[in-house]
Write a protein that holds these residues in place. Structure first.
Motif, PDB file in Angstrom:
ATOM      1  N   GLN A 185       0.830  -1.195   0.000  1.00 11.53           N
ATOM      2  CA  GLN A 185       0.000   0.000   0.000  1.00 11.53           C
ATOM      3  C   GLN A 185       0.872   1.255   0.000  1.00 11.53           C
ATOM      4  N   PRO A 186       0.486   2.262  -0.800  1.00 11.48           N
ATOM      5  CA  PRO A 186       1.320   3.477  -0.890  1.00 11.48           C
ATOM      6  C   PRO A 186       1.485   4.200   0.433  1.00 11.48           C
ATOM      7  N   GLY A 187       0.452   4.220   1.281  1.00 10.05           N
ATOM      8  CA  GLY A 187       0.566   4.886   2.563  1.00 10.05           C
ATOM      9  C   GLY A 187       1.612   4.239   3.453  1.00 10.05           C
ATOM     10  N   THR A 188       1.678   2.905   3.421  1.00  7.61           N
ATOM     11  CA  THR A 188       2.680   2.181   4.207  1.00  7.61           C
ATOM     12  C   THR A 188       4.078   2.448   3.679  1.00  7.61           C
ATOM     13  N   ILE A 189       4.214   2.455   2.360  1.00 10.84           N
ATOM     14  CA  ILE A 189       5.514   2.730   1.740  1.00 10.84           C
ATOM     15  C   ILE A 189       5.989   4.129   2.122  1.00 10.84           C
ATOM     16  N   ALA A 190       5.077   5.103   2.079  1.00 12.87           N
ATOM     17  CA  ALA A 190       5.444   6.487   2.415  1.00 12.87           C
ATOM     18  C   ALA A 190       5.830   6.618   3.874  1.00 12.87           C
ATOM     19  N   ARG A 191       5.095   5.966   4.748  1.00 16.66           N
ATOM     20  CA  ARG A 191       5.407   6.039   6.178  1.00 16.66           C
ATOM     21  C   ARG A 191       6.782   5.457   6.470  1.00 16.66           C
ATOM     22  N   ALA A 245       2.953   4.520 -10.361  1.00 17.41           N
ATOM     23  CA  ALA A 245       2.022   5.163  -9.432  1.00 17.41           C
ATOM     24  C   ALA A 245       1.314   6.323 -10.129  1.00 17.41           C
ATOM     25  N   VAL A 246       0.011   6.445  -9.902  1.00 25.37           N
ATOM     26  CA  VAL A 246      -0.758   7.548 -10.484  1.00 25.37           C
ATOM     27  C   VAL A 246      -0.951   8.679  -9.490  1.00 25.37           C
ATOM     28  N   GLN A 247      -0.600   8.428  -8.231  1.00 25.34           N
ATOM     29  CA  GLN A 247      -0.661   9.438  -7.197  1.00 25.34           C
ATOM     30  C   GLN A 247       0.694   9.527  -6.488  1.00 25.34           C
ATOM     31  N   SER A 248       0.902  10.657  -5.838  1.00 26.49           N
ATOM     32  CA  SER A 248       2.098  10.848  -5.027  1.00 26.49           C
ATOM     33  C   SER A 248       1.698  11.032  -3.577  1.00 26.49           C
ATOM     34  N   GLN A 249       2.520  10.502  -2.674  1.00 31.03           N
ATOM     35  CA  GLN A 249       2.320  10.694  -1.241  1.00 31.03           C
ATOM     36  C   GLN A 249       3.378  11.682  -0.739  1.00 31.03           C
ATOM     37  N   LEU A 250       2.937  12.828  -0.238  1.00 30.48           N
ATOM     38  CA  LEU A 250       3.845  13.832   0.315  1.00 30.48           C
ATOM     39  C   LEU A 250       3.825  13.735   1.827  1.00 30.48           C
ATOM     40  N   ARG A 251       4.988  13.571   2.439  1.00 30.93           N
ATOM     41  CA  ARG A 251       5.115  13.508   3.886  1.00 30.93           C
ATOM     42  C   ARG A 251       6.272  14.416   4.309  1.00 30.93           C
ATOM     43  N   MET A 252       5.962  15.434   5.107  1.00 30.40           N
ATOM     44  CA  MET A 252       6.977  16.386   5.566  1.00 30.40           C
ATOM     45  C   MET A 252       6.960  16.464   7.081  1.00 30.40           C
ATOM     46  N   SER A 253       8.122  16.721   7.676  1.00 31.26           N
ATOM     47  CA  SER A 253       8.226  16.654   9.128  1.00 31.26           C
ATOM     48  C   SER A 253       9.231  17.673   9.637  1.00 31.26           C
ATOM     49  N   THR A 310      -0.257  14.648   2.639  1.00 31.80           N
ATOM     50  CA  THR A 310      -1.327  14.711   1.664  1.00 31.80           C
ATOM     51  C   THR A 310      -0.983  13.775   0.517  1.00 31.80           C
ATOM     52  N   ASP A 311      -1.984  13.369  -0.238  1.00 27.80           N
ATOM     53  CA  ASP A 311      -1.801  12.557  -1.437  1.00 27.80           C
ATOM     54  C   ASP A 311      -2.384  13.337  -2.613  1.00 27.80           C
ATOM     55  N   THR A 312      -1.656  13.364  -3.728  1.00 31.16           N
ATOM     56  CA  THR A 312      -2.102  14.140  -4.884  1.00 31.16           C
ATOM     57  C   THR A 312      -1.883  13.360  -6.166  1.00 31.16           C
ATOM     58  N   ALA A 313      -2.603  13.758  -7.207  1.00 32.91           N
ATOM     59  CA  ALA A 313      -2.357  13.208  -8.537  1.00 32.91           C
ATOM     60  C   ALA A 313      -0.997  13.693  -9.030  1.00 32.91           C
ATOM     61  N   ASN A 314      -0.364  12.894  -9.903  1.00 34.84           N
ATOM     62  CA  ASN A 314       0.963  13.248 -10.397  1.00 34.84           C
ATOM     63  C   ASN A 314       0.994  14.645 -11.015  1.00 34.84           C
ATOM     64  N   ALA A 315      -0.056  14.993 -11.745  1.00 33.77           N
ATOM     65  CA  ALA A 315      -0.059  16.245 -12.495  1.00 33.77           C
ATOM     66  C   ALA A 315       0.000  17.473 -11.606  1.00 33.77           C
ATOM     67  N   VAL A 316      -0.431  17.354 -10.355  1.00 35.02           N
ATOM     68  CA  VAL A 316      -0.473  18.528  -9.474  1.00 35.02           C
ATOM     69  C   VAL A 316       0.435  18.361  -8.258  1.00 35.02           C
ATOM     70  N   THR A 317       1.303  17.356  -8.264  1.00 36.23           N
ATOM     71  CA  THR A 317       2.189  17.144  -7.117  1.00 36.23           C
ATOM     72  C   THR A 317       3.094  18.352  -6.877  1.00 36.23           C
ATOM     73  N   ALA A 318       3.734  18.846  -7.929  1.00 37.72           N
ATOM     74  CA  ALA A 318       4.623  20.003  -7.775  1.00 37.72           C
ATOM     75  C   ALA A 318       3.840  21.228  -7.318  1.00 37.72           C
ATOM     76  N   ALA A 319       2.647  21.424  -7.882  1.00 39.08           N
ATOM     77  CA  ALA A 319       1.832  22.582  -7.491  1.00 39.08           C
ATOM     78  C   ALA A 319       1.403  22.476  -6.029  1.00 39.08           C
ATOM     79  N   ALA A 320       1.053  21.270  -5.588  1.00 38.26           N
ATOM     80  CA  ALA A 320       0.647  21.083  -4.190  1.00 38.26           C
ATOM     81  C   ALA A 320       1.816  21.366  -3.251  1.00 38.26           C
ATOM     82  N   LEU A 321       3.012  20.886  -3.601  1.00 37.02           N
ATOM     83  CA  LEU A 321       4.187  21.150  -2.781  1.00 37.02           C
ATOM     84  C   LEU A 321       4.476  22.647  -2.704  1.00 37.02           C
TER      85      LEU A 321
END
Length: 451
Positions: free
Chosen positions: A161-167, A263-271, A331-342
């Protein structure tokens, strides 16, 4: 004829006035006892007679530096309630069911947790079954093999699962190979665990000294403590439960892009590094976190979810670690807007320190924080869970009862200081999990390490 919400909310003279919020009252009439038993077990009992039930939370420090510790701990947790010298699995379940009781176990890199509840009339039985497992769990070969195989299947699925991979990627990026990062063992490690190893781990690590038992319910305090002491009299050891070594501080830096092909979505995790509940700045930080991304009407959610539609889910949260605390943005975003979300996440971090919350914004999150705390602790279950979490810091009922007052005294200026101190963009690091071939626009933003 039915009317719409807008019609109901209006009169011929205009909108109906919104009634003022009622006064938020703190439960200060709860009696409690916080004591240390001869075997080293800390016991917190709270008399809350809302319903004729009792809630129980046992937290045992359960750290280990051996790379196989996480796998053995998972198998132990899955089988600790499957039988003892006195009861087989059916007898454990039957004895609990006869008094309307339930027990469940879980584990993380910090602690082994056993939670349960029962009718007040069945508290003796609940404690007897729990103590029986703590002192007499036998981990029969067939039970260990059965639960081990189930764990292997669940872990294999979870690790895809992508959430587990990101964590997992975030934990390793923040803390390297520290044992705290081993939140989920490898399926292959679990498959190698033997019943003998599980029994040895129980003997070495399921210990009362340093552990905390929280009980909330319609109980006489002194009698409840006496019942616990009697039930756990045989649970003794000269050793203390093992706690994790201190974590390194989280330092700001680049985000690491973890390639996940297709992957069609990106998982962004910042700390970023934060502070514990015992720090006098904590109430202001708690409100600052809510204002930034900690509830639905926060700045982050209004921007990237409501305003721009980049994501369905975004939040910031305080995570409490063995030796401190961190801020987490996710947050999780579509690939096309990952850079914009960041870009917008960074923008909101910078704006938060330079354009701090106004009085009205602080008042909104203050009401939310106090209300959420009161709602969360209104039930026996919620109160027991809150106290169990606080006990790890050496805190108890006094801190919990006094926290609404601390939140009330926080000023907008103090929240602004917390925003500037803890939410500065340079303080954050993290990971982005996604298809690197689809995320080349991240290079234009800078501060992202490509694989």
């Amino acid at each position: 004829m039915s009317r719409t919400a807008e019609q109901i909310g209006r009169t011929e003279l205009g909108p109906r006035p919104v009634p003022a919020l009622g006064e938020q009252r703190v439960a200060t009439d709860l009696s409690s006892v916080d004591t240390l038993l001869p075997n080293g077990l800390r016991v917190i009992v709270v008399h809350q007679p809302a319903v004729p039930m009792v809630e129980l939370r046992l937290r045992i420090p359960f750290a280990g530096t051996d790379p196989m510790h996480a796998a053995r701990a998972e198998v132990l947790t899955a089988t600790i309630l499957t039988g003892t010298d006195r009861r087989d699995r059916v007898a454990v379940d039957t004895d609990l069911a006869l008094v309307g009781a339930d027990l469940d176990a879980g584990v993380d890199p910090e602690r082994l947790s056993i939670s349960g509840n029962a009718l007040v009339s069945g508290f003796d039985t609940l404690m007897d079954v729990l103590a029986d497992a703590l002192t007499g769990a036998v981990y029969r070969d067939d039970e260990v093999h059965r639960e081990r195989d189930r764990l292997v299947e669940r872990i294999t699925v979870a690790r895809s699962q992508p959430g587990t991979i990101a964590r997992e990627a975030l934990q390793k990026h923040r803390y390297g190979d520290h044992p705290y990062t081993r939140e989920m063992p490898e399926a292959g490690d679990v498959a190698r665990v033997t019943p003998e190893e599980v029994r040895a781990l129980h003997r070495a690590a399921v210990l009362p000294r340093g552990s905390v038992l929280v009980i909330v319910g319609d109980l006489d305090l002194d009698r409840a403590v006496a019942q616990v002491e009697s039930a756990t009299a045989a649970w003794v050891s000269d050793s203390s439960a093992v706690v994790l070594p201190a974590l390194p501080a989280v330092t700001g830096g680049d985000l690491l892009l973890v390639h996940r092909p297709g992957a069609v979505q990106s998982q962004l995790r910042m700390s970023a590094q934060a502070i514990t509940r015992t720090d006098p700045r904590y109430p202001a930080l708690q409100l600052a976190n809510l204002a930034y991304g900690g509830f639905f009407s926060s700045r982050l959610v209004e921007n990237i979810r409501e305003g721009k539609g980049y994501t369905y889910y975004a939040r910031s949260a305080l995570e409490f670690t063995p030796s401190g605390a961190t801020l987490l943005l996710e947050t999780d975003t579509a690939n096309a807007v990952t850079a914009a979300a960041l870009l917008e996440i960074r923008y909101e971090l910078g704006r938060f320190g330079l354009v701090p919350p106004k009085e009205s914004e602080v008042d909104t999150v203050r009401r939310y924080a106090i209300g959420s705390l009161l709602i969360g602790t209104a039930s026996q279950s919620g109160l027991a869970s809150q106290l169990a979490a606080l006990a790890a810091l050496g805190l108890g009922m006094d801190w919990l009862v006094g926290h609404p007052a601390r939140l009330t005294t926080v000023t907008a200026e103090q929240v602004a200081e917390a925003a500037l101190e803890f939410f500065a963009p340079a303080h954050f690091t993290g990971v982005i999990v996604g298809d690197a071939e689809q995320l080349g626009t991240l290079l234009a933003l800078g501060g992202v390490l490509m694989p």
